[in-house]
Design a protein around this motif. Structure first.
Motif, mmCIF file in Angstrom:
data_model
loop_
_atom_site.group_PDB
_atom_site.id
_atom_site.type_symbol
_atom_site.label_atom_id
_atom_site.label_comp_id
_atom_site.label_asym_id
_atom_site.label_seq_id
_atom_site.Cartn_x
_atom_site.Cartn_y
_atom_site.Cartn_z
ATOM 1 N N SER A 16 0.814 -1.215 0.000
ATOM 2 C CA SER A 16 0.000 0.000 0.000
ATOM 3 C C SER A 16 0.845 1.261 0.000
ATOM 4 O O SER A 16 0.356 2.338 0.312
ATOM 5 N N THR A 19 3.356 1.706 -3.932
ATOM 6 C CA THR A 19 2.496 0.720 -4.573
ATOM 7 C C THR A 19 3.134 0.201 -5.856
ATOM 8 O O THR A 19 4.201 0.647 -6.263
ATOM 9 N N THR A 145 -5.864 5.041 4.824
ATOM 10 C CA THR A 145 -4.833 4.199 4.241
ATOM 11 C C THR A 145 -4.620 2.911 5.025
ATOM 12 O O THR A 145 -4.319 1.870 4.442
ATOM 13 N N SER A 171 -4.215 8.209 -0.487
ATOM 14 C CA SER A 171 -4.586 6.889 -1.006
ATOM 15 C C SER A 171 -5.944 6.929 -1.701
ATOM 16 O O SER A 171 -6.589 5.900 -1.886
ATOM 17 N N GLY A 306 -6.629 0.371 -0.640
ATOM 18 C CA GLY A 306 -6.029 -0.534 0.334
ATOM 19 C C GLY A 306 -7.091 -1.278 1.120
ATOM 20 O O GLY A 306 -7.503 -0.857 2.199
ATOM 21 N N ARG A 355 -3.738 -6.512 4.177
ATOM 22 C CA ARG A 355 -4.133 -5.325 3.423
ATOM 23 C C ARG A 355 -3.585 -5.473 2.008
ATOM 24 O O ARG A 355 -2.378 -5.481 1.790
ATOM 25 N N TRP A 357 -3.422 -4.001 -1.798
ATOM 26 C CA TRP A 357 -3.628 -2.797 -2.594
ATOM 27 C C TRP A 357 -4.323 -3.153 -3.903
ATOM 28 O O TRP A 357 -3.909 -4.061 -4.627
#
Length: 383
Positions: A16, A19, A145, A171, A306, A355, A357
């Motif tokens: 995240s 990226t 985020t 983000s 994310g 998490r 992305w």
């Protein structure tokens, strides 16, 4: 028993920030004419201004707004906005995850704002933003985020409100449409949604933000990196490529390359569609997997970048808190060792989680290929 999946993601980059690079990225495609040259040279300033102009075009920034490059990534840009504009009137800082909580600490412990309201919420939720007085300055994070929770709309902000809005959009931009008419200072970093190199941030100012900066001098000292005024006027050179400090021209070229790619595939709408499609694949899988749940319960508040998810169920609930915390870390490590997925463990301050992305630089097929591996790894740690 879960079999070892047959396919691996071709690009196992799910961090995240920074990226994933965009598909087809190669260092060989970076332009090098400005490298080794002064950022004050004609070519240096031209490339910096080109990065600014492409940003404005792709994000649909209004013509009367200013777009500038700042040092210190999104943090530098956001704190510059806070240090130069807050304190003129009552303020509210709203947070629902790690980075928003940093802005709260800035307001409370560093700026020590006298007339301050703090709004916060647990990971996965958002505080009552409608309770913020329209006369207050407000600092908020568009997209959490580290929690995966985003604001569902801007109805809580009135057009023409008296207070200024400072929006950490790092983000969210290039994945979610910004409501520019309600935003006065918007910030983001190159390494988030566009997958570019770190250390530089963007500061986008409305005419109202410019008026605040020019009419107000805060009572605290300003570090050089936050001094955006010359005399009583905003230093507009910052917003045509005359940066406060020396930028990396190599990082600038990388950002430009990402912006040109985005333009070539259809601009921000294409990026929105890619992020939405990626997030749907992941979210649908989470919903169909009984031992997982999205960290954000309300679908209207779920991010398309994310995406954060936590574990549940009989096996997981039987573990000690320490062993529960180890589950996502172990899975992330197992898949990294196999070259399947990199850097998708949850944020260190967040609840134990994964998490992934889903921004526009990630390919949908790679998301699809990652998920059976997570299922495999979770089955393996239960043996």
């Amino acid at each position: 028993m879960t079999d070892v999946p047959a396919l691996k993601p071709e690009r196992p980059f799910f961090s995240s920030g920074p990226t994933a690079k965009f598909p087809g990225w190669s260092a060989a495609n970076l332009k090098t004419e400005a490298l080794g040259r002064s950022h004050r040279s004609a070519i240096g300033k031209a490339r910096l201004k080109y990065a600014i102009d492409l940003t404005r075009e792709l994000l649909g920034v209004p013509d009367d707004y200013l777009v500038g490059i700042m040092p210190g990534s999104d943090t530098g840009a956001l704190e510059c906005a806070m240090w130069t504009m807050l304190g003129a009137r009552p303020a509210t800082v709203a947070a629902w995850e790690s980075f928003g909580n940093v802005w709260i600490q800035d307001a409370v412990k560093q700026l020590k704002l006298k007339d301050l309201t703090v709004l916060d919420a647990d990971y996965g939720d958002i505080p009552d933003l409608a309770s913020i007085p329209q006369g207050n300055d407000v600092v908020f994070t568009w997209n959490g985020t580290t929690s995966g929770a985003r604001i569902p709309d801007t109805d809580w902000l009135e057009t023409g409100r008296d207070g200024i809005t400072i929006n950490d959009a790092t983000s969210a931009v290039f994945a979610q449409e910004m409501d520019w008419a309600k935003l006065d200072a918007t910030t983001f970093s190159w390494q988030k949604v566009m997958g570019s190199e770190a250390q530089h941030g963007m500061l986008i100012l409305s005419p109202k933000a410019v008026a605040r900066i020019e009419s107000y001098d805060p009572e605290w000292p300003l570090p050089k990196l936050f001094r955006v005024k010359k005399g009583d006027k905003l230093n507009r050179g910052i917003f045509v490529g005359e940066t406060i400090n020396t930028p990396s021209m190599l990082a600038t070229e990388d950002y430009i390359l990402a912006l040109e790619w985005a333009k070539s595939i259809g601009g921000r709408k294409a990026l929105f569609d890619r992020a939405d499609a990626n997030a749907k694949i992941l979210t649908d899988w989470i919903e169909a997997t009984p031992w997982l749940r999205n960290m954000v319960a309300d679908p209207a508040k779920r991010t398309n970048t994310g995406v954060c998810f936590v574990f549940q169920g009989e096996y997981y609930d039987s573990l000690s808190p320490e062993d529960q915390a180890a589950v996502p870390k172990t899975i992330a490590k197992m898949l990294e060792e196999r070259g399947v997925g990199y850097d998708f463990n949850g944020y260190r301050d967040a609840p134990p989680s994964l998490r992934v992305w889903c921004g526009g630089t990630v390919e949908a097929e790679d998301i699809t290929r990652l998920l059976p591996w997570i299922e495999w790894a979770y089955a393996e740690i239960q043996k």
